[in-house]
Motif scaffolding. Structure first.
Motif, mmCIF file in Angstrom:
data_model
loop_
_atom_site.group_PDB
_atom_site.id
_atom_site.type_symbol
_atom_site.label_atom_id
_atom_site.label_comp_id
_atom_site.label_asym_id
_atom_site.label_seq_id
_atom_site.Cartn_x
_atom_site.Cartn_y
_atom_site.Cartn_z
ATOM 1 N N LYS A 3 -2.657 7.803 2.629
ATOM 2 C CA LYS A 3 -3.398 6.562 2.984
ATOM 3 C C LYS A 3 -2.553 5.389 3.698
ATOM 4 N N LYS A 4 -3.215 4.924 4.719
ATOM 5 C CA LYS A 4 -2.201 3.821 5.496
ATOM 6 C C LYS A 4 -2.231 2.490 4.681
ATOM 7 N N ALA A 5 -1.003 2.115 4.398
ATOM 8 C CA ALA A 5 -0.744 0.726 4.028
ATOM 9 C C ALA A 5 -0.627 -0.253 4.997
ATOM 10 N N PHE A 9 -2.066 -6.578 10.243
ATOM 11 C CA PHE A 9 -3.568 -6.118 10.523
ATOM 12 C C PHE A 9 -3.903 -6.269 11.904
ATOM 13 N N ASN A 51 5.538 -10.630 4.205
ATOM 14 C CA ASN A 51 5.481 -9.354 3.828
ATOM 15 C C ASN A 51 6.393 -8.654 4.558
ATOM 16 N N ARG B 46 -9.837 1.535 13.003
ATOM 17 C CA ARG B 46 -10.491 1.620 11.783
ATOM 18 C C ARG B 46 -11.307 0.511 11.787
ATOM 19 N N ARG B 48 -12.977 -2.996 10.253
ATOM 20 C CA ARG B 48 -12.477 -4.399 9.658
ATOM 21 C C ARG B 48 -13.765 -5.063 9.366
ATOM 22 N N PHE B 51 -12.185 -10.995 6.388
ATOM 23 C CA PHE B 51 -10.989 -10.827 5.308
ATOM 24 C C PHE B 51 -10.385 -11.916 5.003
ATOM 25 N N ASP B 101 -7.154 7.719 14.105
ATOM 26 C CA ASP B 101 -6.630 7.319 12.869
ATOM 27 C C ASP B 101 -6.010 8.667 12.031
ATOM 28 N N ARG B 257 -1.016 -14.369 1.486
ATOM 29 C CA ARG B 257 -0.410 -13.194 1.677
ATOM 30 C C ARG B 257 -1.315 -11.790 1.317
ATOM 31 N N PRO B 258 -1.683 -11.072 2.195
ATOM 32 C CA PRO B 258 -2.452 -9.887 1.771
ATOM 33 C C PRO B 258 -1.542 -9.108 0.807
ATOM 34 N N ILE B 260 -0.445 -5.249 -0.324
ATOM 35 C CA ILE B 260 -0.085 -4.093 0.516
ATOM 36 C C ILE B 260 -0.202 -2.877 -0.508
ATOM 37 N N PHE B 261 -1.377 -1.989 -0.080
ATOM 38 C CA PHE B 261 -1.445 -0.647 -0.879
ATOM 39 C C PHE B 261 -2.480 0.020 0.156
ATOM 40 N N GLY B 262 -2.543 1.366 -0.179
ATOM 41 C CA GLY B 262 -3.274 2.396 0.690
ATOM 42 C C GLY B 262 -4.663 1.696 0.921
ATOM 43 N N ASN B 263 -5.101 1.808 2.373
ATOM 44 C CA ASN B 263 -6.208 1.402 2.772
ATOM 45 C C ASN B 263 -6.454 -0.038 2.452
ATOM 46 N N ASN B 264 -5.651 -0.959 2.572
ATOM 47 C CA ASN B 264 -5.648 -2.431 2.204
ATOM 48 C C ASN B 264 -6.514 -3.157 3.396
ATOM 49 N N ASP B 265 -7.242 -2.323 4.362
ATOM 50 C CA ASP B 265 -7.772 -3.162 5.349
ATOM 51 C C ASP B 265 -9.255 -2.795 5.175
ATOM 52 N N HIS B 346 -4.453 2.324 -4.435
ATOM 53 C CA HIS B 346 -5.521 2.365 -3.153
ATOM 54 C C HIS B 346 -6.813 2.167 -3.325
ATOM 55 N N GLU B 485 4.308 -11.270 -4.218
ATOM 56 C CA GLU B 485 3.596 -10.163 -4.866
ATOM 57 C C GLU B 485 4.547 -9.499 -5.698
ATOM 58 N N ALA B 487 3.749 -6.678 -6.739
ATOM 59 C CA ALA B 487 3.197 -5.399 -6.917
ATOM 60 C C ALA B 487 4.299 -4.462 -5.909
#
Lengths: 97, 487
Positions: A3-5, A9, A51, B46, B48, B51, B101, B257-258, B260-265, B346, B485, B487
């Motif tokens: 999965k893409k992080a 964006f 980030n 992808r 969107r 947001f 993708d 700030r967003p 960051i993790f898998g599929n964060n969009d 994710h 963050e 995380a």
């Protein structure tokens, strides 16, 4: 599929892409920016800057504050291009820039 | 979907009639109408959706009345607007290029600098293809004339304040009270900025500012450049505004700030400021089942706000081991599950978020991994100062990260810089350093007073007041807080 992080964006720059850039020697944020495209999208780093810098610092094993953020150029927000010429008739020297 | 209703306004989206309401932006109206995918991302196509809801990101770019690539969340809805989605083939909602993708390994970072550069003739073909895939917006032909000639407004002021949040308002009113002519620029349609998250703290300041006689207010106006040797440039709609001033106060606040993790969009994932804007300004619930990811108490407050608005909060995922206690205690009492020491692993879903998988933060591998169903994920990942204008005006320094660089000395000192042509430049509030509302107010007031002292000299009374305010700021003694963050 892994999965893409996303870090950036606008230009679809993932965390993995930043690591790859670092691995190839683009270690300064300014170089990372040019290689990956982070900071270069329409948001100009509003979403990604902290980030990216944090990731870059972690990879290099330095303090984030020792890294210089990439130069921030105008315009800060997307501007309709016709507007930039709006002052031209006033004869101000800014219009010539 | 709505928490309050107003006069309905009808417009079309991709040929379909959609109803929004008075006070909406195109973005909020579309979200309320159930549209989740607004655009396609640049490289991987992808999906969107909304947001930031704040005109920062471009996830919500659409074509409005023929104008390409407008951020839907910044354009006020008008009856009869024609809104179209952009990008994708054959259409934005069903995009064959999405396949990119899954073949992402063919396009490693930096591929555009290497592939097909040689032979030269091949590059031309490649370039045309790339442009076709990446270009999401067709440029209007010169024959299509959508707007009239732009107008131009040239102004002078003693002090120009960029940003009408807590710090900006305090700076403007302090400077006005010293008898200066002040121009205040803010990109929202109302004053308050980030301070609107605690409205009771704000009303007085906003009313006070509006009553000031020497204040010129430019709302809904975006400042896009201050080169340090010319006017502060901004625009509102089709009008370019240039303000020349003797001093500049930068109180532009912060960007969230967003995480960051898998599929964060995935569509359905919001920044907390965005979700709250949607809720409070437009009365649109971001979804029905929410998961809130927190790293600070802002996350706890966001979860409470969602709950109050009738959104079912599935869980609060707090990266801190104490889970936000004691402030999260009340949430707990209301039956909200609090996962302390967890982070988002994710997000799951195709086209929109369906669930999130959360995992314990490092060092606690013995605890279980959970999957929580949801249709909205709100992330609170901390803030970064919005200080690009300082960067531009002084063309030096690292203003983003606090620490050994230039910024720390500034944060501890006067928060005063000089633009390239020597114009005094003051930074106040979160733009200087992320901190509390009280800190922002004090800094704003100091900036306003210091600007007055710089311009008019001022007497002993002014110097006295300035000293008092600075002492109060020092007494706040807020630790240097780099909101990141964990995380």
């Amino acid at each position: 599929m892994k999965k893409k992080a996303f870090v950036c964006f606008c230009m679809d720059v993932t965390e993995a892409a930043l690591r790859e850039a670092f691995r190839q020697g683009f270690r300064e944020p300014e170089l990372m920016k040019r290689f990956t495209g982070a900071f270069m999208g329409p948001c100009q780093g509003k979403t990604c800057a902290a980030n990216v810098l944090q990731r870059a610092a972690e990879m290099a094993g330095v303090d984030a504050s020792s890294l210089r953020a990439p130069t921030c150029r105008p315009p800060l927000v997307p501007v309709p291009i016709g507007l930039l010429a709006a002052g031209a008739d006033e004869g101000s020297d800014d219009a010539a820039h | 979907m709505r928490t309050f209703t107003k006069t309905p306004l009808a417009f079309t989206y991709d040929g379909r009639r959609v109803e929004g309401q008075d006070g909406d932006t195109v973005g909020s109206a579309l979200h309320a109408a159930g549209v989740r995918i607004f655009s396609r991302s640049l490289q991987f196509h992808r999906p969107r959706g909304l947001f930031c809801v704040n005109g920062r990101c471009v996830s919500c770019a659409v074509r409005i009345d023929g104008h390409p690539h407008m951020r839907a969340c910044t354009v006020r809805l008008e009856s009869g607007m024609t809104v179209e989605s952009e990008g994708g083939w054959p259409s934005m909602s069903f995009d064959v290029w999405r396949a990119l993708d899954f073949f992402h390994f063919l396009f490693p970072p930096g591929f555009q600098y290497r592939f097909f550069i040689k032979p030269r003739w091949m590059f031309r073909i490649w370039e045309r293809m790339l442009r076709q895939i990446a270009a999401h917006a067709a440029v209007p032909s010169p024959a299509e004339k959508h707007s009239s000639a732009p107008s131009y407004l040239k102004e002078t002021a003693d002090v120009v304040v960029v940003g009408g949040g807590a710090a900006g308002l305090a700076a403007a009113s302090a400077a006005c009270r010293q008898g200066l002519r002040v121009t205040l620029i803010d990109d929202n349609t109302d004053l308050g900025g980030g301070a609107r998250r605690s409205p009771e703290a704000l009303e007085d300041a906003a009313h006070e500012a509006l009553a000031l006689k020497t204040l010129t207010l430019h709302l809904d106006t975006r400042c896009f450049a201050y080169y340090g040797d010319g006017p502060v440039s901004a625009f509102r709609g089709n009008t370019l505004i240039e303000v020349t001033a003797k001093a500049v106060v930068i109180a532009t606040g912060a960007y969230e700030r967003p995480m960051i993790f898998g599929n964060n969009d995935l569509p359905g994932i919001f920044l907390s400021t965005g979700a709250l804007r949607l809720l409070h300004r437009y009365g649109v619930r971001p979804g029905t089942h929410a998961v809130v990811a927190a790293t600070t108490d802002d996350g706890i407050a966001t979860a409470a706000a969602l709950l109050d608005a009738g959104v079912h909060v599935e869980a609060v995922v707090d990266a801190r081991m104490h889970g936000g206690a004691p402030s999260s205690q009340r949430l707990h009492e209301r039956g909200i599950r609090i996962l302390a020491g967890y982070r988002i692993e994710h997000a799951r879903g195709l086209g929109r978020i369906r669930a999130v998988t959360v995992a314990p933060c490092d060092g606690h591998q013995t605890r279980a991994v959970h999957t929580l169903p949801c249709d909205v994920l709100v992330t609170c990942g901390g803030f970064q100062p919005a200080n690009e204008l300082c960067f531009q005006a002084t063309s030096q320094g690292n203003f983003l990260m606090e620490g050994a660089g230039g910024w720390k000395s500034l944060a501890q000192g006067e928060r005063q810089l000089a633009a390239r042509d020597g114009t005094p430049l003051f930074v106040a509030g979160n733009a200087a350093r992320i901190g509390s509302l009280a800190k922002a107010r004090l800094e704003g007031r100091i900036a306003g007073l210091a600007a007055a002292a710089e311009i008019a000299g001022g007497g002993a009374a002014l110097a006295d007041e300035l000293r008092r305010e600075r002492a109060a700021l020092a007494a706040l003694a807020e630790p240097d807080r780099w909101e990141g963050e964990s995380a």
